[in-house]
Motif scaffolding. Structure first.
Motif, PDB file in Angstrom:
ATOM      1  N   THR A  31      21.256  73.456  49.632  1.00 22.32           N
ATOM      2  CA  THR A  31      21.470  72.450  50.662  1.00 22.32           C
ATOM      3  C   THR A  31      22.844  72.704  51.244  1.00 22.32           C
ATOM      4  O   THR A  31      23.817  72.851  50.500  1.00 22.32           O
ATOM      5  N   THR A  32      22.939  72.774  52.570  1.00 26.14           N
ATOM      6  CA  THR A  32      24.225  73.017  53.208  1.00 26.14           C
ATOM      7  C   THR A  32      24.540  71.863  54.157  1.00 26.14           C
ATOM      8  O   THR A  32      23.635  71.215  54.692  1.00 26.14           O
ATOM      9  N   ALA A  33      25.824  71.644  54.345  1.00 26.84           N
ATOM     10  CA  ALA A  33      26.257  70.482  55.112  1.00 26.84           C
ATOM     11  C   ALA A  33      27.531  70.783  55.878  1.00 26.84           C
ATOM     12  O   ALA A  33      28.257  71.727  55.568  1.00 26.84           O
ATOM     13  N   PHE A  45      31.113  62.852  56.227  1.00 26.15           N
ATOM     14  CA  PHE A  45      29.868  63.579  56.394  1.00 26.15           C
ATOM     15  C   PHE A  45      29.480  63.657  57.861  1.00 26.15           C
ATOM     16  O   PHE A  45      29.632  62.686  58.611  1.00 26.15           O
ATOM     17  N   THR A  48      23.498  67.527  57.338  1.00 28.04           N
ATOM     18  CA  THR A  48      23.067  68.352  56.217  1.00 28.04           C
ATOM     19  C   THR A  48      21.659  68.883  56.462  1.00 28.04           C
ATOM     20  O   THR A  48      20.883  68.283  57.225  1.00 28.04           O
ATOM     21  N   CYS A  92      32.242  73.451  56.155  1.00 26.27           N
ATOM     22  CA  CYS A  92      30.882  73.584  55.673  1.00 26.27           C
ATOM     23  C   CYS A  92      30.901  73.558  54.153  1.00 26.27           C
ATOM     24  O   CYS A  92      31.893  73.935  53.521  1.00 26.27           O
ATOM     25  N   LEU A 100      19.160  65.536  50.468  1.00 29.35           N
ATOM     26  CA  LEU A 100      19.992  65.602  51.671  1.00 29.35           C
ATOM     27  C   LEU A 100      21.129  64.594  51.489  1.00 29.35           C
ATOM     28  O   LEU A 100      21.110  63.512  52.048  1.00 29.35           O
ATOM     29  N   THR A 102      25.069  62.953  51.248  1.00 28.78           N
ATOM     30  CA  THR A 102      26.137  62.760  52.234  1.00 28.78           C
ATOM     31  C   THR A 102      27.515  62.597  51.630  1.00 28.78           C
ATOM     32  O   THR A 102      28.492  62.449  52.364  1.00 28.78           O
ATOM     33  N   TYR A 107      28.765  68.077  46.786  1.00 29.93           N
ATOM     34  CA  TYR A 107      28.785  69.503  47.122  1.00 29.93           C
ATOM     35  C   TYR A 107      29.843  70.227  46.318  1.00 29.93           C
ATOM     36  O   TYR A 107      31.007  69.836  46.296  1.00 29.93           O
TER      37      TYR A 107
END
Length: 120
Positions: A31-33, A45, A48, A92, A100, A102, A107
């Motif tokens: 999962t990237t955000a 945030f 994502t 990032c 998903l 926030t 992360y």
């Protein structure tokens, strides 16, 4: 996992920019955000993405689009209709979580930031 953000710059109100984040591992697995941090404020945030879909902060919904190219292991943030309040350093981030999420603490891997400045 290493992440490299790029694409920031100076743009006028109403303009557009596209940020890129190159990921050293397969984006299919993570999962990237995108997060951002304005001067004197906390990191917040932005958006994502993973195999489940996408999720956006209310402040950018309808203006920003997150996407990814799994063949290139790159995640993008297309930013349209930019406002002065979008001015920040954009980061990032990635994690193996399936959700998903926030939160900053959700992360484990972070890239360096890229500066976005929107002039009025």
């Amino acid at each position: 996992v290493q992440l490299q953000a790029s694409g920031g710059g100076l743009v006028q109100t109403g303009g557009s920019l596209r940020l890129s984040c190159a990921v050293s591992r397969s984006t299919v697995e993570y999962t990237t955000a995108w997060f951002r941090q304005a001067p004197g404020k906390g990191r917040e945030f932005v958006a994502t993405i993973n195999w489940r879909g996408t999720h956006y902060a209310d402040s950018v919904k309808g203006r920003f689009t997150i996407s990814r190219d799994n063949a290139k292991n790159t995640v993008y943030l297309q930013m349209n209709s930019l406002k002065p309040e979008d001015t920040a350093v954009y980061y990032c981030a990635a994690d193996r979580t399936a959700g998903l999420r926030t939160g900053r603490s959700d992360y484990d891997y972070w890239g360096q930031g890229t500066q976005v400045t929107v002039s009025s």
